[in-house]
Structure formats: structure tokens, C-alpha cells
Design an enzyme around this catalytic site. Sequence first.
Site, PDB file in Angstrom:
ATOM      1  NE  ARG A 177     -15.171  43.030 -26.738  1.00 26.49           N
ATOM      2  CZ  ARG A 177     -15.643  41.963 -26.093  1.00 26.49           C
ATOM      3  NH1 ARG A 177     -15.081  41.594 -24.957  1.00 26.49           N
ATOM      4  NH2 ARG A 177     -16.665  41.288 -26.575  1.00 26.49           N
TER       5      ARG A 177
ATOM      6  CG  HIS B 194      -6.179  45.567 -28.487  1.00 29.82           C
ATOM      7  ND1 HIS B 194      -6.302  45.230 -27.164  1.00 29.82           N
ATOM      8  CD2 HIS B 194      -5.703  46.844 -28.498  1.00 29.82           C
ATOM      9  CE1 HIS B 194      -5.914  46.240 -26.409  1.00 29.82           C
ATOM     10  NE2 HIS B 194      -5.543  47.234 -27.196  1.00 29.82           N
TER      11      HIS B 194
END
Length: 286
Positions: free
Chosen positions: A185, A37
Site C-alpha cells: 500500500r 498508515h
Amino acid sequence: MELLHTVDEVRQRVRQWRREEQTVALVPTMGNLHPGHLSLVEEARRQADKVVVSIFVNPTQFGPGEDFDSYPRTLNDDAAHLREAGVELLFAPAVEEIYPLGGNQTWVDVDQLGEHLCGAGRPGHFRGVATVVSKLFNIVQPDVAVFGEKDFQQLAILRRMTREMLMPIRIIAAPTDREADGLARSSRNGYLRDSERARAPLLQQHLQDARRAIEAGEQDFRALEKRLSTSLNQHGFEVDYFTVANAVTLAPAGARDRDLVIAAAARLGKPRLIDNITVQRSAGTG
């Protein structure tokens, strides 16, 4: 960094930035932030003067039996990470703020692109994604929005939605952020047990095997999909799909298709892992 919870507050702040002739980038998330992110945030900072990150666990993109209630909500930790990353505004609305009438009767649905890959087994998922992202776009009215390539189908759908709905927003695709062993991820990777985490990189390795086979001249995509799906299942995965698709339409690819995406989704214990890799075939193949 400001932490705001209401639509009116966000609109007021963005209006102020506009008066100052500042450009705005939006990074929509569901929170439980990880370095992937934050790589989107880094890209957003390169693209605009001000960065807004939204954290909203959107109920309309979860199907029956999925993990909406148990999805990790870590707002305090997320805010600390975003503050350190230099984000100007964190928008963390309640469900009632995004769905003020209690439930939606107005939806954004992108035909065809949502029927393949993840959409085939998660009916209504991408309708929920497109609807909530269009709401966030209407609230923030960014110049740029950044999404990760890991969610290839979501990215394709949001690009189509933005183009067809004439939204003046540039969609930026950021490369998939990976662990050192190749695992993409994901917020749901935390569900993996130690033994599962050790096997999880096999998903990316099988995608790489498929790419090498296609680059070596493999044209029977259905046989390739079956062979690699079987291998993953033998390693303890429960394969949802392993598909060689047209990178534009997301339909299963044929021998004449040149721009391909090899996409896979599989459960490994509790989490459902997704990943993809693109391949461009030469004109002489097929």
C-alpha cells in the site's frame, strides 16, 4: 481528537500528558492516509498511552521534477480516519512552522546508508527525511515512533540517526501492509491507471522470485538482479534499481553476506513503486 497546527500547542499538550505520566507514540506521515498508515497507528496504540500523528508534506525530501506540488493533501478525510482510529492528537503544521527561517542551513545527514538504493538516484532525499523527522522528534519528544518496513532504507537511516544522536526514542518497525494481490500500500498507488494497477503486483512477485532463487543456492547476485530487472522492464516497468543488498549496510551484497534485503524501485506509469523483502542465508552458503 485534537487537531493542532503549531509547535507550541503540541509541546503544551505533551507536557500535560507527561505530568500525568502518560507515554507517547508518534507516527509521522505525509497524509493522504490509507489502511497501511492506519496499521501504523494500531501499532502505536499498542506501544503507548497517547498517539500523535503528524501530517506534513515535507518539501526538503522532494527533488526537482518530483510531485511535491501535486502530492494529494486530504486533511479533512485524514482527520476523520484518525479520529475513528482513536488518535489523541493530529499535528498538521504549515511549512513555515517547520522551517521558520524560510530555508534550512542546519541538516541531519546519515552517511553511507543514504548512498545506496533510493538514495543513489534521489540526492538529498534522505537528508530531508532525517532532518524533518528529527524536528518532529524534538517537537513531540515521543517515547516511541512507528515506521513501516516498506520504506526499508528510511527505517535503517532513522534507526541509525536515533542511535547516534542519543535520542531516547524507541523505533518500532511495522510490517508492510499489502493489498490482497500483494501490492504494498502506498499513497501514490492512486496514480496507477487500471491496466497499470493490474500489473503492479509483479514487483512483489519478482522479489519473491529472487528470494526463492537465493534460498535455492543462487550466489551470483548481479546476474540475478539483471535477469529480474529485465523481466520487469519487459512487463512495462521502468526499473530504477533491483538490488540484493546487505541488510545492515545497504551496500550491494556479496557471497559471504548472510542478512540480505532484496529491494526494488520502478516506475509504472506516473508513480514510482518501491518494495523489499528480507532473506537470511544459512551459514553454509557463500
